[in-house]
Design an enzyme around this catalytic site. Sequence first.
Site, short mmCIF file in Angstrom:
data_model
loop_
_atom_site.label_atom_id
_atom_site.label_comp_id
_atom_site.label_asym_id
_atom_site.label_seq_id
_atom_site.Cartn_x
_atom_site.Cartn_y
_atom_site.Cartn_z
CB SER A 94 -0.95 -0.03 1.21
OG SER A 94 -1.94 0.95 1.08
CE LYS A 135 -16.18 12.84 -6.76
NZ LYS A 135 -16.87 13.91 -6.01
#
Length: 431
Positions: A94, A135
């Site tokens: 990540s 988004k």
Amino acid sequence: MRKLIFLLFFASVPNFADNFVYVIKVEGTINPATAEYISSSIKKATEEGAECLVIELDTPGGLLESTRSIVKSILSAEIPIVVFVYPSGARAGSAGVFITLSAHIAVMAPGTNIGAAHPVGIGGMGDTSKVMEQKITNDAAAFVRTIAEKRNRNVKWAEKAVRESISSTETEALKDSVIDLIAKDLNDLLDKIDGRKVKIDSGEKILRTKDAKVKFVEMNWREKLLALISDPNIAYILLLLGIYGILFELYNPGAIFPGVIGAICLILAFYSLQALPINYAGLALIILGIILLLLEIKIVSHGLLTIGGAISLLLGSIMLINSPFELMQISLTVIITAVALTVLFFLFAIGMALKAQRRKPTTGKEALVGEKGIALTKFKPASNGWATGQVRVHGEIWKAMSQDVINPNEEIVVQGIEGLTLKVAKSDKQK
């Protein structure tokens, strides 16, 4: 003449014996404390003229804002930054993907992996909506593409790591141009990057790291404190202590100490929680649970409020932090221990309150009932049928009345109080 030329030649050769590199270790989740640690280390290494800064990285991920801060520090660094995914078994997951790709030189140790950078919806009210998730994903994808393009790394792989959560081993990452090389340990790394040209903002720099001194940089006390209170378990404990302190201050105005400690703990807890994915429903359940336990002290509910408070506190504690990362979750052991101690404390407080209610008064006129004393005068019959006189009880002289015939110096026992007059009887009659 030859001797002079010989000396001048060696004087012109750069002395690499004093070269040194800075090394920092970043383990666990990426949070504001990590960002400050990396930023301050880059600044320190730059000021002291280090050849480069090596970041030994092992992280499952973390906060995107903290990651942006770290990447910004690395991209604007005036010395080469080397990110080394180390040791074997470590990962750059990540947030670690962004940090590794932003390095001037990206290195992985054998048995490590990198990838799975898809942003996870960790909003306070649970999973984010699909629109918001899209988004966030698009923003993260654009961010990672920018980093990969600046460092001439595999842009397609970087975007797939964000959008499709792909992950690669060290050999796959090297083959796909995600990293620059593989090194088994720090010494191997320093040997392999020696002589390598690195482009920084001020121009190109040739690294001289072979046989360079290694300086490990630890977190300072402030960074350690921030890292400590950023731990979800510590944040949870601070939150409970803060709520306890404030509620006890409200319950006993003027106590001061609980309110002061509670306020400090709450402020520290809010600092920690703003860096964690908070579920506000869980927070509300925790507050409700403690309020129910407090009400049990004042309201006789035969244990219903205690049971409801314990269940509310337990569920709220489990729900408080919503994160897929184990290191960002509250330990179940800590939760159970905290809930058990809280319930036991309130049960103890309830028991003490009930005991106090049943206890015989120890102050005031009511405390004289049942006490023994001495008659000071002979009790004379009055018009109301009672005999009156004076007695001494607890060293005090009282007017008294009795239905018994009492002579001076006889022991009496107080049976009641009427105004400022004691109702007494002979002590032997009580027996």
